[in-house]
Design a protein around this motif. Structure first.
Motif, PDB file in Angstrom:
ATOM      1  N   GLY A   6      27.500  50.241  45.824  1.00  0.00           N
ATOM      2  CA  GLY A   6      26.194  49.904  44.763  1.00  0.00           C
ATOM      3  C   GLY A   6      25.319  51.064  44.312  1.00  0.00           C
ATOM      4  O   GLY A   6      26.070  52.272  44.258  1.00  0.00           O
ATOM      5  N   ALA A   7      24.579  51.281  43.455  1.00  0.00           N
ATOM      6  CA  ALA A   7      23.688  51.608  42.986  1.00  0.00           C
ATOM      7  C   ALA A   7      23.339  53.053  43.665  1.00  0.00           C
ATOM      8  O   ALA A   7      23.314  53.857  42.919  1.00  0.00           O
ATOM      9  CB  ALA A   7      22.762  51.766  42.390  1.00  0.00           C
ATOM     10  N   ASP A  32      26.425  48.111  39.097  1.00  0.00           N
ATOM     11  CA  ASP A  32      26.481  46.671  40.228  1.00  0.00           C
ATOM     12  C   ASP A  32      27.227  46.014  40.399  1.00  0.00           C
ATOM     13  O   ASP A  32      28.924  45.691  39.629  1.00  0.00           O
ATOM     14  CB  ASP A  32      25.853  45.719  38.901  1.00  0.00           C
ATOM     15  CG  ASP A  32      25.712  44.192  39.314  1.00  0.00           C
ATOM     16  OD1 ASP A  32      24.592  43.842  40.774  1.00  0.00           O
ATOM     17  OD2 ASP A  32      26.462  43.509  39.202  1.00  0.00           O
ATOM     18  N   ALA A  33      27.756  45.788  42.371  1.00  0.00           N
ATOM     19  CA  ALA A  33      28.620  45.368  42.216  1.00  0.00           C
ATOM     20  C   ALA A  33      28.995  43.702  42.097  1.00  0.00           C
ATOM     21  O   ALA A  33      30.396  43.422  41.831  1.00  0.00           O
ATOM     22  CB  ALA A  33      28.612  45.106  43.982  1.00  0.00           C
ATOM     23  N   ARG A  37      32.733  43.138  41.070  1.00  0.00           N
ATOM     24  CA  ARG A  37      33.305  41.579  41.605  1.00  0.00           C
ATOM     25  C   ARG A  37      34.290  40.826  40.962  1.00  0.00           C
ATOM     26  O   ARG A  37      35.678  40.269  40.825  1.00  0.00           O
ATOM     27  CB  ARG A  37      32.862  40.847  42.612  1.00  0.00           C
ATOM     28  CG  ARG A  37      32.860  40.363  43.404  1.00  0.00           C
ATOM     29  CD  ARG A  37      32.681  39.609  45.051  1.00  0.00           C
ATOM     30  NE  ARG A  37      31.708  40.993  45.304  1.00  0.00           N
ATOM     31  CZ  ARG A  37      30.278  41.545  45.677  1.00  0.00           C
ATOM     32  NH1 ARG A  37      29.530  40.729  44.473  1.00  0.00           N
ATOM     33  NH2 ARG A  37      30.356  41.920  46.382  1.00  0.00           N
ATOM     34  N   ARG A  38      33.369  40.600  39.348  1.00  0.00           N
ATOM     35  CA  ARG A  38      33.872  39.420  38.084  1.00  0.00           C
ATOM     36  C   ARG A  38      34.427  40.299  37.142  1.00  0.00           C
ATOM     37  O   ARG A  38      35.867  39.400  36.920  1.00  0.00           O
ATOM     38  CB  ARG A  38      32.455  39.260  37.761  1.00  0.00           C
ATOM     39  CG  ARG A  38      32.034  38.914  35.982  1.00  0.00           C
ATOM     40  CD  ARG A  38      31.326  37.971  35.158  1.00  0.00           C
ATOM     41  NE  ARG A  38      30.444  38.979  35.055  1.00  0.00           N
ATOM     42  CZ  ARG A  38      31.219  39.483  33.582  1.00  0.00           C
ATOM     43  NH1 ARG A  38      31.404  38.660  33.024  1.00  0.00           N
ATOM     44  NH2 ARG A  38      29.948  40.393  33.302  1.00  0.00           N
ATOM     45  N   ILE A  39      34.015  41.148  37.123  1.00  0.00           N
ATOM     46  CA  ILE A  39      35.662  42.561  36.492  1.00  0.00           C
ATOM     47  C   ILE A  39      37.202  42.481  37.413  1.00  0.00           C
ATOM     48  O   ILE A  39      38.401  42.045  36.401  1.00  0.00           O
ATOM     49  CB  ILE A  39      35.688  43.584  35.904  1.00  0.00           C
ATOM     50  CG1 ILE A  39      34.557  43.572  35.481  1.00  0.00           C
ATOM     51  CG2 ILE A  39      36.787  44.104  35.370  1.00  0.00           C
ATOM     52  CD1 ILE A  39      33.817  45.312  35.496  1.00  0.00           C
ATOM     53  N   ALA A  40      36.789  42.581  38.655  1.00  0.00           N
ATOM     54  CA  ALA A  40      38.542  42.508  39.418  1.00  0.00           C
ATOM     55  C   ALA A  40      39.009  41.145  39.172  1.00  0.00           C
ATOM     56  O   ALA A  40      40.272  41.033  38.700  1.00  0.00           O
ATOM     57  CB  ALA A  40      38.268  42.792  40.778  1.00  0.00           C
ATOM     58  N   GLY A  59      34.431  55.641  41.719  1.00  0.00           N
ATOM     59  CA  GLY A  59      35.672  54.246  42.295  1.00  0.00           C
ATOM     60  C   GLY A  59      34.766  52.990  42.342  1.00  0.00           C
ATOM     61  O   GLY A  59      35.269  52.465  43.470  1.00  0.00           O
ATOM     62  N   SER A  60      33.853  52.664  41.765  1.00  0.00           N
ATOM     63  CA  SER A  60      33.065  51.526  41.882  1.00  0.00           C
ATOM     64  C   SER A  60      34.359  50.156  41.421  1.00  0.00           C
ATOM     65  O   SER A  60      34.566  48.898  42.722  1.00  0.00           O
ATOM     66  CB  SER A  60      31.816  51.339  41.657  1.00  0.00           C
ATOM     67  OG  SER A  60      32.247  51.573  40.167  1.00  0.00           O
TER      68      SER A  60
END
Length: 282
Positions: A6-7, A32-33, A37-40, A59-60
């Motif tokens: 997270g931030a 923003d997690a 998650r959406r990109i992955a 590394g997010s």
């Protein structure tokens, strides 16, 4: 399963490293997690996919890409970030940390040999705005194993990459990407998910590699560059220097089955390849 950052965690890691995002390297970290998650998820990775991530930063996104992939090559130009990434992943990714391989390298110059095995099959990255297009084109040229990708870029760049012939945003990036792959917009990303907050919006571009047109890539790219260097001119005029004269350009265009009065923005990549081929036999 990786524990996403997270931030607060991202700022804490940056603070411990003494890292502040720099404009020079185009660093805007996703904090923003849910976005990560959406990109992955949009990358549609399979258990066989070998990912190459450019500019993993703190590394997010890396942590979200490790679980669904077989292996992840992270290419990072900043030595501090490249050095710190394995420890961040070790702490937060559990057994998936073993899939990570970090390369301290410039993605615009990295070679197939430097990346090594296993060969990447998917590019997934939050790309620095100032080098997004050359990085994508370089990696598609250098890594023939790449079959697909999902990249986050400046929204206007995303529009240019996926633009069809005849549109206002169609240009050199559109045609050169089309040589390698079909592409589409895959969503928008708001400014507020980045640290620092950029002055522009971002967008996702998904691409799938396809067979290139018949012909020589380098020769075709020279035609593309010439045609759009003076995009208001007809091809007869825009290609005059490239061909040797306006008359010679007209002769080559007619031989390729292209109207000398057409403009570059009206042609698809296959037609540019035909022009390049016609010059070889003119």
């Amino acid at each position: 399963m990786s524990e996403l950052l997270g931030a607060a965690a991202i700022r804490a890691i940056a603070g411990a490293l003494g890292v502040k995002p720099t404009k020079t390297l185009g660093q805007n970290f996703v904090i923003d997690a849910n976005t990560v998650r959406r990109i992955a998820g949009a990358a549609s990775l399979t258990p066989e996919d070998v990912v190459i991530e450019v500019g993993p930063g703190l590394g997010s996104l890396t942590l979200a890409l490790l679980p669904p992939a077989a292996h992840l090559h992270a290419v990072e130009i900043d030595p501090r970030l490249a050095g710190a990434l394995p420890e961040t992943v070790r702490v937060h990714a559990g057994p998936d940390a073993a899939k990570l391989q970090v390369h301290h390298a410039d993605a615009m110059r990295v070679t197939r040999e430097e990346i090594g095995e296993p060969a990447p099959t998917a590019l997934v990255a939050n790309l620095p705005y100032n080098v997004a297009v050359p990085v994508v084109l370089h990696l598609l040229a250098e890594l023939p194993s790449l079959r697909k990708g999902l990249v986050m870029v400046q929204s206007e760049v995303a529009d240019r990459l996926v633009a069809p012939p005849g549109s206002k945003t169609y240009g050199v990036p559109s045609v050169k990407l089309a040589w390698y792959a079909s592409s589409r917009r895959a969503g928008a990303v708001p400014r507020g998910v980045f640290w620092p907050i950029p002055n522009v919006d971002s967008g996702l571009v998904a691409f799938t590699r396809r067979e290139p047109p018949a012909g020589d890539r380098d020769a075709t790219f020279k035609v593309i560059d010439a045609a759009f260097a003076q995009r208001r001119k007809t091809l007869r005029g825009a290609l005059a220097t490239w061909a040797g004269s306006p008359a010679k350009a007209e002769e080559i265009l007619i031989k390729a089955g292209i109207s000398p009065m057409a403009r570059g923005e009206a042609l698809n990549v296959e037609e540019f390849a035909k022009i390049a081929a016609a010059k070889e036999t003119a």
